[in-house]
Design an enzyme around this catalytic site. Structure first.
Site, PDB file in Angstrom:
ATOM      1  N   GLU A   1     -15.937   6.080 -15.283  1.00 42.34           N
ATOM      2  CA  GLU A   1     -15.308   7.572 -15.503  1.00 42.34           C
ATOM      3  C   GLU A   1     -14.803   7.535 -16.600  1.00 42.34           C
ATOM      4  OE1 GLU A   1     -13.613   8.457 -11.021  1.00 42.34           O
ATOM      5  OE2 GLU A   1     -12.711   6.950 -12.124  1.00 42.34           O
TER       6      GLU A   1
HETATM    7  C1  TNX Z   1     -13.090   6.253  -7.957  1.00 47.41           C
HETATM    8  S1  TNX Z   1     -14.908   3.944  -7.696  1.00 47.41           S
HETATM    9  C2  TNX Z   1     -12.422   5.535  -8.945  1.00 47.41           C
HETATM   10  C3  TNX Z   1     -11.263   4.731  -8.886  1.00 47.41           C
HETATM   11  C4  TNX Z   1     -10.199   5.554  -7.928  1.00 47.41           C
HETATM   12  C5  TNX Z   1     -11.101   5.820  -6.629  1.00 47.41           C
HETATM   13  C6  TNX Z   1     -10.316   6.332  -5.334  1.00 47.41           C
HETATM   14  C7  TNX Z   1     -14.199   3.929  -9.513  1.00 47.41           C
HETATM   15  C8  TNX Z   1     -15.237   3.095 -10.113  1.00 47.41           C
HETATM   16  N1  TNX Z   1     -13.267   4.615  -9.702  1.00 47.41           N
HETATM   17  O1  TNX Z   1     -10.603   4.889 -10.311  1.00 47.41           O
HETATM   18  O2  TNX Z   1      -9.147   4.645  -7.545  1.00 47.41           O
HETATM   19  O3  TNX Z   1     -12.124   6.509  -6.888  1.00 47.41           O
HETATM   20  O4  TNX Z   1     -11.076   6.278  -4.324  1.00 47.41           O
END
Ligand code: TNX
Length: 501
Positions: free
Chosen positions: A317
């Site tokens: 992300e």
């Molecule tokens: C996605 S999974 C994210 C996290 C959040 C999570 C909550 C991932 C690699 N990134 O930053 O905490 O969703 O479910």
């Protein structure tokens, strides 16, 4: 017995093990643990003695028995437990074991000590659930007789705990390590940094933990591990044959670091600490050479404290990092991790970059796992809708999120790593991991409520052969673990999908 039905149901069986063993042969009799029972180890190395002691420590409070851990000397004597690596079949590999229970003896054989450690979890599960109680229980302490030969399907059977969104102390992490060990899991991934908190002391960047770790989601005090705390967790994990995988998430999810050092920001201005739950707004400054000094220092210090071969760099992300910068950054970080003798692990997004064959992609939601596999890179499977332990069980669950859907106990069990992503073969897959993100979780009770009873299913998916496992019979085995989890004091979610015993 007057009541034959009761007598039958009270008989111990071999059928409620989780994960389900590869092969089980019942011989229809019983072995009884008594006040005279001892645990013999062979050879009596410090390592095998520690394994014997781990088992004894689990069984002493409820049975009240002495259960001495002793060196085995030749002849095996009735009524005792034997743990041995002598004559262990190399085909059992690192973690496999062979268990033979007769009316006279319990003999556990493995090729390696780790296999003995996995095997003693089977012994615990063959004893009545009340054996896990921390106070004296009446017994009798009977085990069904038979033989079990067992090896894992995958080498990576993990859980992840996010200690950044909310901080959890050393005792909470140890509790979780001890519970996962009962289900033969072997990887503990610690998500040590994110926008909301930096949770580990880094000596060369001393503000990171005291400032970056000073708060958490919703405000409040946060916290962090000293390097001594982290070393303590690693040692606790080692005794359980669990590998700790540290994660420092970058280049996104870095607000806590950016808030601690203005010079890490492109504009030289430190942002405020962050206590919300948005993602994707922060980025390290890829154009600054200091950024790579920072990464090298952090990786060096943490790698030195981490005996396991893996270092997780996040990489997810990174919505505020320019795509070309992202590529440059991950490629360079990969060489930094390699220079500190670790294999880089990163969330699926890293597959956009040319990866080293030793790097590992961590699948969570996209089709990047296939791109990684096409590069010849191994993949860890954490499909969000099947493994994210922070997903609510259903709409009424008081804790958790549901962006990947609700995830019932059945949903968490009825999937297979090898068929989850089209184009991935079993040989591309290193294993399975169940992440627990902690935006909504604050206490160890909250953790246990989300983790149990879904974790045993993830453990089974990672360990047991796909053929021969199915929901209809699994839910019965899991039902038999309710009393065991209760005896362990686990605050588990009493899912209505299960007939709890
Ligand atoms: C996605 S999974 C994210 C996290 C959040 C999570 C909550 C991932 C690699 N990134 O930053 O905490 O969703 O479910």
């Amino acid at each position: 017995m007057d009541n034959p039905t009761l007598a039958k149901s009270a008989q111990p069986g071999l059928g409620n093990l989780i994960p389900k063993p590869v092969s089980v042969t019942a011989t229809g009799d019983t072995f009884t643990l008594t006040a005279a029972t001892d645990i013999y180890v062979e050879p009596a190395t410090a390592e095998l003695t520690a394994i014997g002691s781990y088992l004894a420590d689990k069984l002493r409070p409820s049975t009240g028995y002495g259960l001495r851990v002793l060196p085995a000397a030749g002849v095996r004597t009735r009524g005792n437990l034997y743990l041995t690596t002598q004559g262990g079949d190399p085909a059992l590999g690192e973690e496999g074991y062979y268990l033979a229970v007769t009316p006279d003896l319990v003999i556990l054989v493995a090729y390696q000590p780790a296999g003995l450690f996995r095997g003693i979890q089977t012994i615990r599960q063959l004893l009545p659930p009340s054996v896990e109680s921390s106070s004296p229980q009446p017994g009798p302490w009977q085990m069904a007789t038979g033989t079990i030969r067992d090896t894992p399907r995958f080498v990576w059977r993990g859980i992840m705990l996010d200690v950044s969104r909310h901080f959890f102390g050393v005792a909470d992490v140890k509790r979780l390590m001890d519970l996962m060990a009962l289900y033969k899991m072997n990887i503990f991934h610690l998500h040590l940094s994110d926008d909301q908190g930096w949770r580990i002391t880094i000596n060369s960047w001393p503000n990171l933990a005291p400032h970056g770790g000073s708060t958490q989601v919703g405000g409040g005090g946060g916290g962090y591990y000293t390097q001594a705390d982290y070393a303590d967790l690693v040692a606790y994990a080692q005794i359980r044959y669990i590998t700790v995988v540290p994660e420092i998430d970058m280049p996104g999810h870095t607000n806590a670091a950016l808030a601690s050092y203005p010079e890490l920001n492109c504009d030289g201005v430190a942002p405020a600490l962050y206590t919300g739950i948005e993602v994707g707004f922060s980025s390290l400054c890829i154009g600054k050479e200091l950024t790579f000094t920072f990464v090298d220092d952090v990786v060096r210090e943490l790698a030195a404290l981490t005996p396991g071969p893996y270092f997780h760099i996040g990489g997810d992300e990174a919505h505020s990092t320019n795509p070309d910068d992202y590529t440059r950054f991950i490629e360079r970080v990969q060489t930094i991790v390699q220079a500190h003798d670790k294999q880089m692990v990163g969330w699926g997004e890293i597959a956009r970059v040319k990866l080293l064959p030793t790097s590992i992609a961590h699948h969570w939601h996209s089709d990047m796992a296939r791109v990684a596999a096409q590069q010849g890179v191994k993949v860890i499977m954490s499909p969000a809708s099947r493994t994210y332990l922070d997903m609510q069980y259903d709409a009424s669950t008081p804790l958790g999120l549901h962006w990947a859907g609700y995830m019932s106990v059945e949903d968490a069990y009825t999937w297979d790593p090898a068929t989850e992503v089209a184009g991935l073969a079993e040989s591309d897959i290193l294993g399975v991991e169940a992440p627990l993100w902690s935006e909504t979780l604050q206490t160890i009770d909250d953790i246990e409520f989300m983790v149990f009873p879904r974790l045993p299913g993830e453990a089974e998916i990672g360990w047991s052969p796909a053929a021969g496992r199915g929901w209809d019979e699994y839910r019965l085995r899991l039902g038999a673990h309710g009393a065991r989890l209760a005896a362990l004091g686990v605050h588990f979610y009493p899912s209505a999908q299960i007939d709890w015993q």
